[in-house]
Design a protein around this motif. Structure first.
Motif, mmCIF file in Angstrom:
data_model
loop_
_atom_site.group_PDB
_atom_site.id
_atom_site.type_symbol
_atom_site.label_atom_id
_atom_site.label_comp_id
_atom_site.label_asym_id
_atom_site.label_seq_id
_atom_site.Cartn_x
_atom_site.Cartn_y
_atom_site.Cartn_z
ATOM 1 N N ILE A 183 -104.056 41.820 -53.303
ATOM 2 C CA ILE A 183 -103.212 40.673 -52.982
ATOM 3 C C ILE A 183 -101.751 41.103 -53.111
ATOM 4 O O ILE A 183 -101.429 42.047 -53.838
ATOM 5 C CB ILE A 183 -103.518 39.451 -53.879
ATOM 6 N N ALA A 239 -98.272 36.585 -53.667
ATOM 7 C CA ALA A 239 -99.445 35.763 -54.010
ATOM 8 C C ALA A 239 -99.656 35.745 -55.521
ATOM 9 O O ALA A 239 -99.991 34.703 -56.093
ATOM 10 C CB ALA A 239 -100.687 36.296 -53.299
ATOM 11 N N LEU A 246 -104.317 31.937 -51.908
ATOM 12 C CA LEU A 246 -104.230 33.262 -51.293
ATOM 13 C C LEU A 246 -104.136 33.184 -49.777
ATOM 14 O O LEU A 246 -103.364 33.920 -49.159
ATOM 15 C CB LEU A 246 -105.425 34.123 -51.698
#
Length: 142
Positions: A2, A6, A79
């Motif tokens: 990620i 995020a 996300l």
């Protein structure tokens, strides 16, 4: 992986989850407490506000609060909002499906079959884990 953005978004939301109901946190408090650059945090909170996850209050008691209950906000939702599709291959994406250019047939693609299992497991965890779950899990570990 990620993105850092995020990660910051999730950390800011977890910080807001820990605030007693009716109270808010100012950007500077979140920034300092979570070690997030203030300018970057402002952009992130604006995105979360547009998505209806947080709201801002003005005035002496101003700051940011969760607009939705922590039990209603999943890691998967955040996300996707910040980073886009979760799938490792475009042919496995729910929100941005695209056929792989170098694939003759999806149904017989061995790579797709393996990553489909990974994607399903990842989605299952991210889409069933809420902000409230993360706070409870952290409290149990401490």
């Amino acid at each position: 992986m990620i993105s850092q953005k995020a990660k910051y978004a999730l950390r800011a939301l977890v910080a807001l989850t820990k605030v007693p109901t009716g109270e808010s946190l100012m950007i500077s408090e979140i920034s300092r407490g979570q070690a997030i650059p203030k300018k970057f945090l402002e952009q992130i909170l604006l995105e979360l506000k547009r998505a209806g996850i947080v709201m801002s209050r003005r005035g002496r008691l101003g700051g940011y609060v969760l607009l939705r209950a922590p039990e209603k906000v999943t890691f998967g939702e955040v996300l996707r909002l910040i980073d886009g599709p979760i799938a490792p291959l475009p042919c496995l994406s729910k929100i941005a499906y695209r056929r792989c250019a170098d694939c003759a047939e999806e149904s017989s693609c061995e790579i797709r079959h393996v990553f489909a299992r990974v994607t399903i497991a990842t989605r299952e965890v991210l889409d069933s884990t809420t902000l409230a779950d993360a706070v409870v899990a952290n409290d149990v570990l401490v």
